[in-house]
Design an enzyme around this catalytic site. Structure first.
Site, mmCIF file in Angstrom:
data_model
loop_
_atom_site.group_PDB
_atom_site.id
_atom_site.type_symbol
_atom_site.label_atom_id
_atom_site.label_comp_id
_atom_site.label_asym_id
_atom_site.label_seq_id
_atom_site.Cartn_x
_atom_site.Cartn_y
_atom_site.Cartn_z
ATOM 1 N N GLY A 71 -48.044 -9.529 -13.592
ATOM 2 C CA GLY A 71 -46.778 -8.240 -13.870
ATOM 3 C C GLY A 71 -47.395 -6.987 -14.024
ATOM 4 O O GLY A 71 -46.852 -6.111 -13.490
ATOM 5 N N THR A 72 -48.066 -6.344 -14.850
ATOM 6 C CA THR A 72 -49.093 -5.603 -15.041
ATOM 7 C C THR A 72 -49.983 -4.903 -14.267
ATOM 8 O O THR A 72 -49.309 -3.697 -13.642
ATOM 9 C CB THR A 72 -49.453 -5.766 -16.242
ATOM 10 N N ASN A 151 -36.309 -6.040 -20.845
ATOM 11 C CA ASN A 151 -37.063 -7.204 -21.937
ATOM 12 C C ASN A 151 -37.045 -7.991 -23.029
ATOM 13 O O ASN A 151 -36.591 -9.197 -24.078
ATOM 14 C CB ASN A 151 -38.509 -7.620 -22.247
ATOM 15 N N GLN A 179 -38.222 -9.520 -15.724
ATOM 16 C CA GLN A 179 -37.874 -10.549 -16.639
ATOM 17 C C GLN A 179 -36.363 -10.439 -16.109
ATOM 18 O O GLN A 179 -35.866 -12.037 -16.328
ATOM 19 C CB GLN A 179 -37.120 -10.120 -17.625
ATOM 20 N N SER A 199 -43.525 -11.950 -12.216
ATOM 21 C CA SER A 199 -44.904 -12.107 -12.789
ATOM 22 C C SER A 199 -43.945 -13.919 -13.177
ATOM 23 O O SER A 199 -43.677 -13.964 -13.070
ATOM 24 C CB SER A 199 -44.519 -11.670 -13.785
ATOM 25 N N GLY A 200 -44.809 -14.639 -12.614
ATOM 26 C CA GLY A 200 -44.759 -16.033 -12.953
ATOM 27 C C GLY A 200 -44.933 -16.393 -14.298
ATOM 28 O O GLY A 200 -43.527 -17.492 -13.955
ATOM 29 N N HIS A 201 -44.804 -16.200 -15.092
ATOM 30 C CA HIS A 201 -45.076 -17.156 -16.274
ATOM 31 C C HIS A 201 -43.219 -16.604 -16.393
ATOM 32 O O HIS A 201 -43.559 -17.576 -17.552
ATOM 33 C CB HIS A 201 -46.128 -16.552 -17.093
ATOM 34 N N THR A 237 -61.319 -13.071 -3.058
ATOM 35 C CA THR A 237 -60.267 -14.054 -2.956
ATOM 36 C C THR A 237 -59.004 -14.643 -3.940
ATOM 37 O O THR A 237 -59.036 -14.678 -5.260
ATOM 38 C CB THR A 237 -61.771 -15.203 -3.437
ATOM 39 N N CYS A 325 -42.811 -4.626 -32.680
ATOM 40 C CA CYS A 325 -43.332 -3.853 -32.755
ATOM 41 C C CYS A 325 -44.424 -3.681 -32.345
ATOM 42 O O CYS A 325 -45.392 -4.992 -31.289
ATOM 43 C CB CYS A 325 -44.083 -4.035 -34.354
#
Ligand code: PLP
Length: 383
Positions: A71-72, A151, A179, A199-201, A237, A325
């Site tokens: 994502g970043t 998030n 999200q 994002s995958g995770h 790649t 935090c």
């Protein structure tokens, strides 16, 4: 069995995703660019993954998906590209409650390039000040970037309407949907969203893989230059096993959204209602009527969120601070501060985030434990 209620931090990789990935570490190790059978098999798998992602978010044609390292990277690519292609426009409109993947980059660009960044505020429920957003847009706006879902609270933003507004001044529109993707239906066809990051995770796929959706015809400047991969939009790649995993995760998420077996939102509501009924002095945070179905952020008055998490962890339940935090500091998060959550509630906020794997039995177990933890902590305030 431990109970995992921290799915906004990351999700368990679905076993079917792992199974789909495994052959691409062994027999199917080819390079997608190679002009032989090893390469063409892999190139076919990449095409299939791209199609699965298009299906999940309603993207139209193949070149619209660019695979990234997460994502970043997708977010950094979108923002830097918009600035590069919108020559003469040096302003960005965003919100105070974006993820650090957006805000840290924009802080850096403001400090080093003198860009003007408009960070639009939110109200007590985390809803965007739409009038301020509209006023901030102008002929110098290169990009508006607003997250689809927050998030920390799960609050949803009206990105389809915000994209229309950005286009009235000729700006591009990007949304951080890290999200939202896989958790709520997304159909980009009828929208004017130019770029979307995911994002995958966060959707039961592997870590270290993500994608940038780029609407056909959107001017683009790559972040990573190198070989001709990804139609010259992202050199290097391809991470084939991870891309295949992301494709499988997208396919599973789309199937689940089409035919949910047990609604995540019902379980979240059961959990939240149970907590509110059994523990006094607590409030759900965020836009309760417009939020992700899996997220509940609850502020317990006069207790430390850290202490609640510690006791939950000892009971085998994983959650996180509602007010995450910033690393290395004890400052409460920028999101809840932007919402002006009172300090006595801010420190006692915890975030419970479910997934399609969460069961009713797990929710009942949490409800069997959490009220007793709260009673115990209230009875023994810190010295
Ligand atoms: N944007 C949001 C809203 C997030 O929650 C996260 C991860 O927590 C990111 C971006 C970053 O995604 P990644 O971890 O894939 O780089």
């Amino acid at each position: 069995m431990p109970i995992y209620l921290d799915n906004n931090a990351t999700t368990r990789t679905d076993p079917a995703v792992v199974a789909a990935m495994l052959p691409f570490f062994t027999e199917q190790f080819g390079n997608a660019s190679s002009a032989h059978a090893f390469g063409s098999e892999v190139a076919g798998a990449l095409r299939q993954a791209r199609r699965a992602l298009q299906g999940l978010i309603g993207a139209a044609a193949e070149p619209e998906i660019v695979f990234t390292s997460g994502g970043t990277e997708a977010i950094n690519t979108a923002i830097l590209s918009a600035l590069a292609v919108q020559d003469g426009r040096e302003e960005v409109v965003t919100t105070c409650v974006e993820h650090p993947a957006v805000l840290t980059l924009l802080d850096h660009l403001e400090a080093t390039r003198g860009l003007r960044i408009h960070r639009i505020g939110v109200d007590h429920e985390g809803r965007l000040d739409i009038d301020a957003y509209r006023r901030a847009l102008g002929p110098r706006t290169a990009l508006a970037s607003v997250m689809w879902a927050n998030n920390e609270t799960g609050t949803l933003f009206p990105v389809v309407a915000l994209a229309e507004m950005a286009h009235t001044v000729g700006a591009l529109f990007h949304t951080d949907a890290v999200q939202a993707a896989g958790r709520i239906p997304i159909d980009l066809r009828a929208t004017r969203i130019d770029m979307l990051s995911l994002s995958g995770h966060k959707l039961h796929g592997p870590k270290g893989i993500g994608a940038l959706y780029l609407r056909k015809g959107t001017p683009f400047s790559p972040l990573i230059r190198g070989g001709p991969q990804e139609r010259r939009r992202r050199g290097g790649t391809e991470n084939v096993p991870a891309i295949v995993g992301l494709g499988k995760a997208a396919e599973l998420a789309a199937a689940h959204l089409a035919h949910p077996h047990g609604a995540v939102g019902d379980l979240r509501d059961r959990l939240e209602q149970g907590v509110l009924q059994q523990c006094g002095g607590c409030t759900p945070l965020g836009d309760i009527a417009h939020r992700l179905p899996n997220t509940s952020n609850i502020a317990f008055e006069a207790i430390e969120g850290e202490a609640i998490l510690h006791h939950l962890n000892r009971a085998g339940i994983a959650a996180s601070l509602g007010s995450a935090c910033a690393s290395g500091s004890m400052e409460p998060s920028h999101v809840l501060r932007a919402m002006k959550v009172p300090p006595r509630a801010l420190r006692g906020a915890i975030r419970l985030s479910l997934s399609r794997e969460t069961t009713a039995d797990e929710i009942d177990q949490v409800l069997g434990v959490l009220p007793a933890i709260i009673d115990h902590l209230r009875a023994s305030p810190p010295s």
